[in-house]
Scaffold this motif. Structure first.
Motif, PDB file in Angstrom:
ATOM      1  N   ALA A 126      40.582 -30.699  -7.075  1.00  0.00           N
ATOM      2  CA  ALA A 126      39.271 -30.378  -7.693  1.00  0.00           C
ATOM      3  C   ALA A 126      39.888 -30.574  -9.523  1.00  0.00           C
ATOM      4  O   ALA A 126      38.048 -30.532  -9.992  1.00  0.00           O
ATOM      5  N   GLY A 127      40.423 -32.062  -9.803  1.00  0.00           N
ATOM      6  CA  GLY A 127      40.017 -32.066 -11.152  1.00  0.00           C
ATOM      7  C   GLY A 127      41.102 -31.263 -11.923  1.00  0.00           C
ATOM      8  O   GLY A 127      41.355 -30.129 -11.799  1.00  0.00           O
ATOM      9  N   SER A 128      41.370 -31.491 -13.166  1.00  0.00           N
ATOM     10  CA  SER A 128      41.875 -30.694 -13.718  1.00  0.00           C
ATOM     11  C   SER A 128      41.575 -29.754 -14.541  1.00  0.00           C
ATOM     12  O   SER A 128      41.936 -28.346 -15.469  1.00  0.00           O
ATOM     13  N   GLU A 129      39.850 -29.947 -15.068  1.00  0.00           N
ATOM     14  CA  GLU A 129      39.165 -28.892 -15.333  1.00  0.00           C
ATOM     15  C   GLU A 129      38.957 -28.004 -13.729  1.00  0.00           C
ATOM     16  O   GLU A 129      39.166 -28.685 -12.535  1.00  0.00           O
ATOM     17  N   VAL A 130      38.820 -26.573 -13.757  1.00  0.00           N
ATOM     18  CA  VAL A 130      38.594 -25.808 -13.243  1.00  0.00           C
ATOM     19  C   VAL A 130      36.948 -26.236 -12.244  1.00  0.00           C
ATOM     20  O   VAL A 130      35.982 -25.943 -12.420  1.00  0.00           O
ATOM     21  N   GLY A 131      37.127 -26.456 -10.850  1.00  0.00           N
ATOM     22  CA  GLY A 131      36.335 -26.871  -9.613  1.00  0.00           C
ATOM     23  C   GLY A 131      35.475 -25.327  -9.320  1.00  0.00           C
ATOM     24  O   GLY A 131      36.112 -24.341  -9.700  1.00  0.00           O
ATOM     25  N   LEU A 155      31.384 -25.448   0.892  1.00  0.00           N
ATOM     26  CA  LEU A 155      30.272 -25.843  -0.084  1.00  0.00           C
ATOM     27  C   LEU A 155      29.804 -27.503  -0.372  1.00  0.00           C
ATOM     28  O   LEU A 155      30.512 -27.750  -0.768  1.00  0.00           O
ATOM     29  N   GLU A 156      28.896 -27.302  -0.740  1.00  0.00           N
ATOM     30  CA  GLU A 156      27.988 -28.487  -2.047  1.00  0.00           C
ATOM     31  C   GLU A 156      28.067 -28.141  -2.977  1.00  0.00           C
ATOM     32  O   GLU A 156      28.648 -27.349  -3.522  1.00  0.00           O
ATOM     33  N   GLU A 157      28.515 -28.990  -3.619  1.00  0.00           N
ATOM     34  CA  GLU A 157      28.605 -29.057  -5.461  1.00  0.00           C
ATOM     35  C   GLU A 157      27.459 -28.197  -5.913  1.00  0.00           C
ATOM     36  O   GLU A 157      28.175 -27.475  -6.994  1.00  0.00           O
ATOM     37  N   THR A 158      26.043 -28.682  -5.463  1.00  0.00           N
ATOM     38  CA  THR A 158      25.560 -27.349  -5.870  1.00  0.00           C
ATOM     39  C   THR A 158      25.609 -25.582  -5.148  1.00  0.00           C
ATOM     40  O   THR A 158      25.554 -24.374  -6.517  1.00  0.00           O
ATOM     41  N   GLY A 159      26.854 -25.647  -4.543  1.00  0.00           N
ATOM     42  CA  GLY A 159      27.291 -23.869  -4.695  1.00  0.00           C
ATOM     43  C   GLY A 159      26.381 -23.806  -2.904  1.00  0.00           C
ATOM     44  O   GLY A 159      27.351 -23.089  -2.754  1.00  0.00           O
ATOM     45  N   SER A 188      30.548 -12.515  -2.293  1.00  0.00           N
ATOM     46  CA  SER A 188      30.694 -11.433  -3.570  1.00  0.00           C
ATOM     47  C   SER A 188      31.349 -12.023  -4.455  1.00  0.00           C
ATOM     48  O   SER A 188      31.156 -11.775  -5.230  1.00  0.00           O
ATOM     49  N   LEU A 189      31.479 -13.396  -4.111  1.00  0.00           N
ATOM     50  CA  LEU A 189      32.345 -13.767  -5.160  1.00  0.00           C
ATOM     51  C   LEU A 189      31.561 -14.379  -6.585  1.00  0.00           C
ATOM     52  O   LEU A 189      29.979 -14.127  -6.453  1.00  0.00           O
ATOM     53  N   ASP A 190      32.243 -14.543  -7.951  1.00  0.00           N
ATOM     54  CA  ASP A 190      31.617 -14.970  -8.554  1.00  0.00           C
ATOM     55  C   ASP A 190      31.156 -16.956  -8.742  1.00  0.00           C
ATOM     56  O   ASP A 190      32.476 -17.045  -8.137  1.00  0.00           O
ATOM     57  N   PRO A 191      30.370 -17.489  -8.943  1.00  0.00           N
ATOM     58  CA  PRO A 191      28.895 -16.424  -9.468  1.00  0.00           C
ATOM     59  C   PRO A 191      28.396 -15.945  -8.219  1.00  0.00           C
ATOM     60  O   PRO A 191      28.025 -16.741  -7.109  1.00  0.00           O
ATOM     61  N   CYS A 262      26.429 -25.428  -9.989  1.00  0.00           N
ATOM     62  CA  CYS A 262      26.648 -27.074 -10.127  1.00  0.00           C
ATOM     63  C   CYS A 262      27.041 -26.756 -11.913  1.00  0.00           C
ATOM     64  O   CYS A 262      27.749 -27.757 -12.405  1.00  0.00           O
ATOM     65  N   ARG A 263      27.107 -25.476 -12.392  1.00  0.00           N
ATOM     66  CA  ARG A 263      28.431 -25.543 -13.141  1.00  0.00           C
ATOM     67  C   ARG A 263      29.965 -26.097 -13.740  1.00  0.00           C
ATOM     68  O   ARG A 263      29.831 -25.616 -14.940  1.00  0.00           O
ATOM     69  N   PHE A 264      30.149 -25.869 -12.250  1.00  0.00           N
ATOM     70  CA  PHE A 264      31.378 -25.918 -12.225  1.00  0.00           C
ATOM     71  C   PHE A 264      31.661 -27.479 -11.997  1.00  0.00           C
ATOM     72  O   PHE A 264      33.193 -28.080 -11.790  1.00  0.00           O
ATOM     73  N   ALA A 265      30.164 -28.408 -11.847  1.00  0.00           N
ATOM     74  CA  ALA A 265      30.904 -29.824 -11.783  1.00  0.00           C
ATOM     75  C   ALA A 265      30.996 -30.793 -12.795  1.00  0.00           C
ATOM     76  O   ALA A 265      29.869 -30.821 -13.629  1.00  0.00           O
ATOM     77  N   GLY A 266      32.036 -30.653 -13.520  1.00  0.00           N
ATOM     78  CA  GLY A 266      32.416 -32.225 -14.035  1.00  0.00           C
ATOM     79  C   GLY A 266      31.509 -33.025 -14.308  1.00  0.00           C
ATOM     80  O   GLY A 266      31.608 -34.019 -13.072  1.00  0.00           O
TER      81      GLY A 266
END
Length: 482
Positions: A126-131, A155-159, A188-191, A262-266
């Motif tokens: 997922a990388g150093s940033e939270v994916g 899940l796709e990158e779009t969620g 039921s999870l975020d986002p 997409c907000r998690f896709a760096g």
């Protein structure tokens, strides 16, 4: 009838997936960039593994028999291709996970291999940033078991969840009802809106999370097509609200995120690596081969193993060395199996979509994962994993393997035409129009081309390629002075 203890013998079949087998299946879905990370870590912690610089020039030829019209593979086939990778001799494990791993009617256990403490941590990809995957798995913390975790990883990158829930359930030997329960947990999870299977479901999930999913909002979400066309009077009537209420509902709807993942896709997640498969035309037919620039070449250093074994004086050292050898041999074999499966899937895609490579997108035919899976005798979920994060380079550019799969529409040929082919024809007709073509006219023109589509289908495809209605196009032409 007497009561008392007794013994009963019951025979049942179940799926047994070793930790090694699960890791091998995960390897199949990795992109070439992610696979590099796995190999780098294994090379760093296993002294018996070494990177090989040897290349490979064999490929699989998909050709058309000029006499019979049948298509066939080159006699060399993908087995010889994989044999040239150098892994077979150093891979004593008999691991045919490609077919057996997902056979829910058989018990599968793949001998010895890397133990739990030696397994690669795939979540690190997922990388150093939270994916997105890491973010969701952290919320699960084991809840929902393997099914929920499997859904998250699909899940796709779009969620969105594009893999059929039935396939995920079959993959893990679960019932469809259990998979639905796990999906509800993930949703039921975020986002909010995550793991939706359509835009409507995504918006409905977000409305529920905001406690705004009343009957009127449900009807609005179910009629997004009317909203896109600006038919507000129809929406007021359907939803049973007045102008002010409808205006507020539309404002709330537009505040929702249509692609919550997409907000998690760096930048690293969006980075596209080199194509995995190369396709080129030869005298014999279409050549399908793995890209040598991305092909992992890892070997077991038998000479170094012999040296270490000769110097191992105690039992623990010999046991450790044996574990290293098994782990190294397993990785080489798993990489060989991965390459072989990718080659088989790509060759079958080229075989079935040969007209596309000859003529372009207009000749693309409908194709499903199941068709390819049945042709190469693997499970449908195996094909699904192969087509994830993989791309193909041909004379028409770099295309994701998923590009070649899609639903079909009726045509005079009887086989149907791919939706992408229909979209391409609609775009061509509109680009060439002198007088603005209505959707009804497009239906007639497409029917003359052999495509049998309803007007609403034409409108849907036209909107999907970003082309406005005839009224909008006529207005744009007037504004441009045309």
């Amino acid at each position: 009838m007497g009561l008392g203890p007794g013994l009963q013998l019951r025979v049942s079949q179940s799926l047994v997936m070793s930790q090694q087998l699960q890791a091998a299946i995960k390897l199949l879905a990795l992109s070439n960039l992610e696979l590099d990370a796995v190999i780098a870590e294994e090379l760093a912690k296993n002294p018996l593994l070494e990177a090989s610089s040897e290349g490979r020039e064999e490929g699989v030829v998909v050709r058309e028999d000029r006499e019979t019209g049948d298509e066939a593979g080159d006699p060399r086939g993908s087995d010889e291709l994989i044999g040239a990778l150098g892994g077979t001799e150093d891979s004593p494990l008999d691991m045919d996970w490609n077919e057996a791993a997902l056979d829910t009617d058989s018990a599968v256990d793949v001998g010895s291999g890397p133990g739990p403490e030696e397994a690669f941590d795939f979540d690190r990809l997922a990388g150093s940033e939270v994916g997105l995957t890491e973010h969701l798995l952290e919320q699960l913390r084991g809840a929902g078991g393997a099914l929920a975790a499997a859904i998250v990883r699909e899940l796709e990158e779009t969620g969105y969840l594009e893999t059929p829930l039935r396939v995920i359930a079959e993959d893990l030997g679960a019932t469809f009802s259990e998979a639905e329960t796990a999906l509800a947990l993930v949703q039921s999870l975020d986002p909010p809106g995550i793991a939706a299977r359509s835009l409507e479901e995504c918006l409905a999930l977000q409305a529920k999370a905001a406690d705004r999913y009343d009957p009127a909002m449900a009807l609005l979400i179910a009629n997004l097509e009317l909203l896109a066309k600006g038919r507000m009077a129809d929406l007021r009537r359907i939803c049973g609200v007045d102008d002010d209420d409808l205006r507020d509902m539309v404002a709330e709807l537009r505040a929702f995120d249509p692609k919550p993942g997409c907000r998690f896709a760096g930048e690293s997640a969006r980075e596209v690596g080199a194509p995995d498969v190369l396709v080129r035309k030869t005298v014999a037919g279409w050549m399908v081969e793995l890209n040598p620039a991305t092909l992992p070449r890892v070997l077991v250093n038998r000479r170094y193993h012999a040296e270490l074994k000769a110097g191992a004086s105690d039992k623990s050292s010999r046991a450790w060395l044996s574990e290293r050898l098994q782990s190294a041999s397993w990785l080489v074999k798993a990489l060989d199996q991965r390459a072989q499966t990718i080659t088989k899937v790509a060759a079958e895609i080229v075989k079935r979509q040969q007209a596309f490579f000859e003529l372009g997108v207009a000749a693309l035919r409908p194709l499903t994962l199941r068709e390819v899976a049945e042709a190469i005798e693997v499970h449908e979920s195996t094909v699904s994993r192969v087509t994830q994060n993989k791309s193909l380079l041909c004379q028409r550019g770099v295309l994701p393997l998923k590009f070649f799969f899609g639903s079909g529409v009726g045509s005079d040929s009887g086989e149907g035409a791919a939706a992408e082919a229909v979209k391409a024809e609609i775009k061509r007709l509109i680009d060439a129009e002198t007088d603005i073509l209505s959707d009804d006219t497009l239906v007639d023109l497409l029917r003359a081309k052999g495509f049998d589509l309803a007007r609403r289908t034409v409108a849907k495809y036209r909107e999907a390629i970003g082309v406005g209605s005839s009224i909008q196009r006529r207005r744009q032409r007037k504004m441009a002075g045309g």
